[in-house]
Design a protein around this motif. Structure first.
Motif, PDB file in Angstrom:
ATOM      1  N   THR A 291       0.848  -1.195   0.000  1.00  0.00           N
ATOM      2  CA  THR A 291       0.000   0.000   0.000  1.00  0.00           C
ATOM      3  C   THR A 291       0.882   1.242   0.000  1.00  0.00           C
ATOM      4  OG1 THR A 291      -0.112  -0.124   2.416  1.00  0.00           O
ATOM      5  CG2 THR A 291      -1.983  -1.004   1.179  1.00  0.00           C
ATOM      6  N   TRP A 292       0.364   2.297  -0.643  1.00  0.00           N
ATOM      7  CA  TRP A 292       0.982   3.614  -0.615  1.00  0.00           C
ATOM      8  C   TRP A 292      -0.115   4.622  -0.343  1.00  0.00           C
ATOM      9  CZ3 TRP A 292       1.781  -0.104  -4.290  1.00  0.00           C
ATOM     10  CH2 TRP A 292       3.074  -0.636  -4.379  1.00  0.00           C
ATOM     11  N   GLY A 293       0.108   5.528   0.582  1.00  0.00           N
ATOM     12  CA  GLY A 293      -0.887   6.547   0.902  1.00  0.00           C
ATOM     13  C   GLY A 293      -0.259   7.908   1.070  1.00  0.00           C
ATOM     14  N   ARG A 294      -0.994   8.951   0.706  1.00  0.00           N
ATOM     15  CA  ARG A 294      -0.479  10.312   0.847  1.00  0.00           C
ATOM     16  C   ARG A 294      -1.645  11.277   1.015  1.00  0.00           C
ATOM     17  NH1 ARG A 294       3.660  12.439  -3.576  1.00  0.00           N
ATOM     18  NH2 ARG A 294       4.691  10.537  -2.803  1.00  0.00           N
ATOM     19  N   ARG A 295      -1.486  12.193   1.957  1.00  0.00           N
ATOM     20  CA  ARG A 295      -2.440  13.296   2.091  1.00  0.00           C
ATOM     21  C   ARG A 295      -2.251  14.283   0.940  1.00  0.00           C
ATOM     22  NH1 ARG A 295      -4.294  14.142   7.658  1.00  0.00           N
ATOM     23  NH2 ARG A 295      -3.483  12.470   8.989  1.00  0.00           N
ATOM     24  N   THR A 296      -3.333  14.910   0.531  1.00  0.00           N
ATOM     25  CA  THR A 296      -3.299  15.883  -0.559  1.00  0.00           C
ATOM     26  C   THR A 296      -4.041  17.142  -0.123  1.00  0.00           C
ATOM     27  OG1 THR A 296      -5.361  15.086  -1.550  1.00  0.00           O
ATOM     28  CG2 THR A 296      -3.313  13.994  -2.240  1.00  0.00           C
ATOM     29  N   PRO A 297      -3.909  18.235  -0.871  1.00  0.00           N
ATOM     30  CA  PRO A 297      -4.654  19.454  -0.517  1.00  0.00           C
ATOM     31  C   PRO A 297      -6.162  19.260  -0.545  1.00  0.00           C
ATOM     32  CG  PRO A 297      -2.866  19.963  -2.029  1.00  0.00           C
ATOM     33  CD  PRO A 297      -2.962  18.472  -1.969  1.00  0.00           C
TER      34      PRO A 297
END
Length: 802
Positions: free
Chosen positions: A187-193
């Motif tokens: 899994t890969w996760g990232r917060r965004t604007p």
């Protein structure tokens, strides 16, 4: 009549075609059933059936960066099946989500890919913490269900929060989620604007599915879910309705997965463990002693063999369960045996294949296995479960020199289940526990049938035979233990109904006096029992209240002579708010009839009445804080009176509190305290006090590395004038460092300590049986709590796939 129907059908087709989009470039363009117009006349309604979705084959594997820029994604993302319209299930069943979600699905030869692009009006509301695997808790998360056999009964479950922390499970319609399942995926996760993005990569070698020709498309069931923590929202694709029973019954069947890599046939997970150990051995209560073992080492092996890519043979040799966590003993004053959920992975994984309405699979009865094997899986419409395991527990529970020392019991379980259509099945089960010539054997049939999406009917008929050859008697007798030869039957019949606002169920159970199960969970024979529950849920369209419901549960028990024994009535009211806030009120009213066969101190049947009321509250208003509290009080029955007295009513007071703090994203602190006091009705004198304090601290340094600390203190302080409950105090401490790059491959370094207030009369014995005053096992001047178990260990496991 036929001529009358033709124009109606023709008009319905025209209406249906007019409401169908002319082009369907994505799955999201198919409107959910709630919004689909239907054409009809002459009393006939035509519903447009949902079309199948094709999962595209990708030449290039997608990456997280392919989905970060809005509104235009990469060329790889444009090739994937786009699912733009999730439908709200909770709190507004069928509503439009407040937070938009778009998913992208595709596969390569080696893996399945699912990307979730999640928007949030206020990205600061997104909850995500660096927590332990399978511990997502109250975080925002996305979930993928994969029913690789398309049978609407079981599915792989893959979850992730916004930071890419994983949780995986097996889901069954009968048992729900089983988080003991672990497999290798990414899994890969990232917060965004605008919210957050998650990408999942699930290798096909980590799944089980039917074989097919290279050019043949497979049909799998899929469900996509997003849970929004701040407003308590759950969104699904396809729509998941409350008025349809089951979760997988509402999955979307998709096509694709052509010419994909099959799972490897053999997976080996060896481990080696080294430890220093000091523990009190009190198997022989007249001659206890401390065992000290320095740098003791042993090893074991877990192996998984994939047969035809759909059956799984799991074997274990010398299993180690040192990471299962803290024990939670039953509270005092238990009339019947308490149920303890299984925590050992070997027994939990694929346990749904053995579950039936009458429980014959309660592996807490197996104390210390040395070897075991389990075969589970699907072969066409047939589901199969076979289990064989030994138990060294009986032979280790007696002193050395006892004829039963070093003996072991053998447990066997077999279940075969046949799918009948989409929603029904019928099965047979057989269970056997053998020990030193004695046995307990149970077998029977069960079924489940579902009608019109809302009605479910279940039933089971069982028979048991028990023989203890060393204590057998002539002829059959009514028996309540395996110390007699006996046999008996048990029956269960139930019906349930599920709708958007109301649901209910009714069960009838009949257990003969001679029915016994040593492999399952069993409380009492010789009873007929009718019980049921009704729930009505209010679902406001707007406002701070997400839902509130009122629930009624009732139960009546008789023996086979027609004597009414027990009666219970439990109403409750629950209300759920946003910000994960809950408040509930409940009451329990009971009547128990105790007989001389239940308590020898009674000279006749005595009827006791109890009434308890309570309230509970929980909230998590901000991402870093969770709080819960409850209180109950009333009159209950003291089932542990002094040895010469009969049970008596007492007053009960039971407050509890729990606080969870996540001040930093990588640190999770959970602390709880519960207290129970029994006191006499007239004088108010204390019968006993029970305290339980638990503290769990987890520091998740990276996805792979963590430090976990657990402390638990439990004490029961009795007044011997009113109860025979023993004075007990125990302190448990556990410290564990874990490095797990992926399930099956890990390094552990840990400490386990246990402290108890043992009886100071324990001592080593001289040949004449007197205490050896020069070598007391527990010196009288020792601290109140003695360290009777201390372990320092290092453990390594490594996953091999062939």
């Amino acid at each position: 009549m036929l001529l009358t129907l033709i124009p109606c059908l023709f008009a319905g087709v025209l209406a249906a075609s007019a409401c169908t989009p002319s082009s369907l470039p994505s799955a999201g363009n198919r409107l959910p059933a709630k919004f689909q117009p239907a054409g009809g006349c002459c009393g006939i309604t035509l519903v447009v059936p949902p079309a199948q979705n094709l999962i595209p084959h990708l030449a290039i594997a997608p990456k997280l960066g392919d989905f970060l820029l809005l509104p235009n994604h990469s060329a790889v993302a444009a090739q994937m099946l786009r699912v733009p319209h999730f439908i709200e299930r909770y709190p507004d069943d069928g509503g439009r989500p407040d937070d938009a979600t778009t998913a992208y699905l595709g596969y390569t030869h080696n893996a399945f890919y699912a990307a979730f692009v999640c928007k949030d009006p206020d990205p600061k509301d997104v909850r995500a913490h660096m927590v332990a695997r399978d511990s997502l808790g109250n975080d925002d998360k996305v979930t993928l269900f994969l029913d690789t056999f398309g049978d609407h009964r079981r599915a792989f479950v893959f979850q992730s929060n916004a930071d890419g922390i994983q949780a995986d499970a097996l889901y069954s319609e009968q048992n729900g989620y089983d988080y003991s399942f672990d497999t290798v995926w990414d899994t890969w996760g990232r917060r965004t604007p605008y919210g957050f993005v998650v990408l999942m990569r699930i290798p096909f070698v980590s799944l089980y599915f039917s074989k097919a020709r290279p050019d043949q498309l497979r049909r799998w069931g899929i469900i996509l879910e997003r849970d929004v923590a701040s407003n308590g929202e759950s969104d699904f694709w396809p729509r998941s309705r409350h008025d349809v029973a089951g979760r997988l019954t509402q999955e979307r069947i998709v096509e694709g997965f052509q010419d994909i890599g099959h799972g490897q046939n053999v997976q080996l997970e060896p481990y080696a463990l080294a430890r220093n150990l000091r523990q009190l051995n009190s198997v022989n209560p007249v001659n206890p002693y401390f065992e000290d073992k320095h740098l003791q080492g042993y090893a074991g092996l877990d192996a998984k063999f994939i047969l035809h890519n759909s059956l799984v043979l799991d074997t274990t040799l010398n299993p180690d369960f040192s990471q299962v966590g803290v024990d939670n003993p039953a509270a005092p004053n238990q009339r019947f045996p308490a149920y303890f959920p299984e925590v050992r992975p070997f027994f939990i994984e694929n346990s749904s294949y053995f579950q039936t309405p009458i429980n014959l699979y309660y592996t807490d009865n197996i104390v210390r296995p040395q070897f075991g094997a389990r075969l589970t899986g699907k072969a066409g419409p047939w589901a199969l479960g076979l289990l064989g395991v030994d138990d060294r527990g009986p032979g280790e529970a007696v002193p050395p020199g006892n004829p039963q020392a070093n003996t072991r019991a053998l447990d066997y379980l077999a279940r075969v289940d046949r799918d009948l259509g989409k929603l029904s099945d019928v099965g047979v089960i057989y269970a056997d526990r053998e020990y030193l010539g004695s046995f307990n054997r149970d077998g029977g049939v069960d079924y489940r049938a579902r009608f019109r999406n809302r009605w479910t009917v279940t039933g089971q008929a069982m028979t048991s035979e028990t023989s203890n050859l060393s204590n057998s008697t002539d002829g059959e007798q009514e028996c309540e233990s395996t110390s007699l030869d006996c046999s008996g039957q048990a029956y269960m019949q139930g019906i349930s109904y599920s709708a958007l606002h109301n649901s209910w169920w009714i069960n009838y159970d009949d257990t003969a006096a001679g029915f016994v199960t040593d492999t399952g969970f069993f409380r009492r024979p010789d009873v007929r029992q009718a019980k049921g529950s009704y729930n009505y849920t209010f679902r406001p369209a707007s406002g701070p209240v997400l839902s509130d419901d009122i629930d009624f549960y009732t139960e009546r028990i008789w023996d086979h002579h027609g004597t009414p024994l027990d009666f219970y009535f439990n109403p409750s009211y629950n209300i759920n708010f946003k910000r994960q806030t809950y408040f509930g009120l409940w009451a329990n009213f009971g009547q128990d009839r105790l007989r001389p066969i239940d308590y020898s101190q009674l000279t006749g049947d005595v009827e006791y009445h109890s009434h308890v009321a309570g309230a509970s509250f929980s909230t998590s208003p901000v991402p870093y804080l969770g709080f819960s509290a409850s209180y109950s009080g009333g009159t209950v029955i003291n089932y542990s009176p002094p040895s010469n007295d009969a049970p008596a009513p007492v007053d009960e007071s039971q407050p509890s509190i729990s606080v969870e703090i996540k001040a930093l994203r990588a640190i999770d602190l959970q602390n709880s305290y519960s207290f129970t006091r029994f006191s006499t009705l007239n004088s108010g004198q204390t019968v006993y006090d029970n305290h339980q304090i638990v503290s769990r601290w987890n520091y998740q340094m990276t996805k792979a590395a963590s430090l976990n600390l657990i402390g638990q203190y439990i004490s029961t302080l009795p007044n011997e004038q009113y109860t025979d409950a023993s004075n007990s105090q125990s302190l448990f401490a556990d410290a564990l460092f874990t490095y797990m790059p992926h399930p099956g491959t890990a390094f552990y370094f840990g400490y386990i300590g246990n402290f108890d207030n043992y009886d100071r009369s324990l001592c080593t014995r001289l040949p004449d049986g007197l205490c050896n005053s020069s070598d007391p096992i527990l010196p009288t001047n020792s601290p109140t709590l003695m360290n009777d178990g201390k372990t320092i260990y290092v453990k390594m496991t490594y996953l091999l796939r062939f």
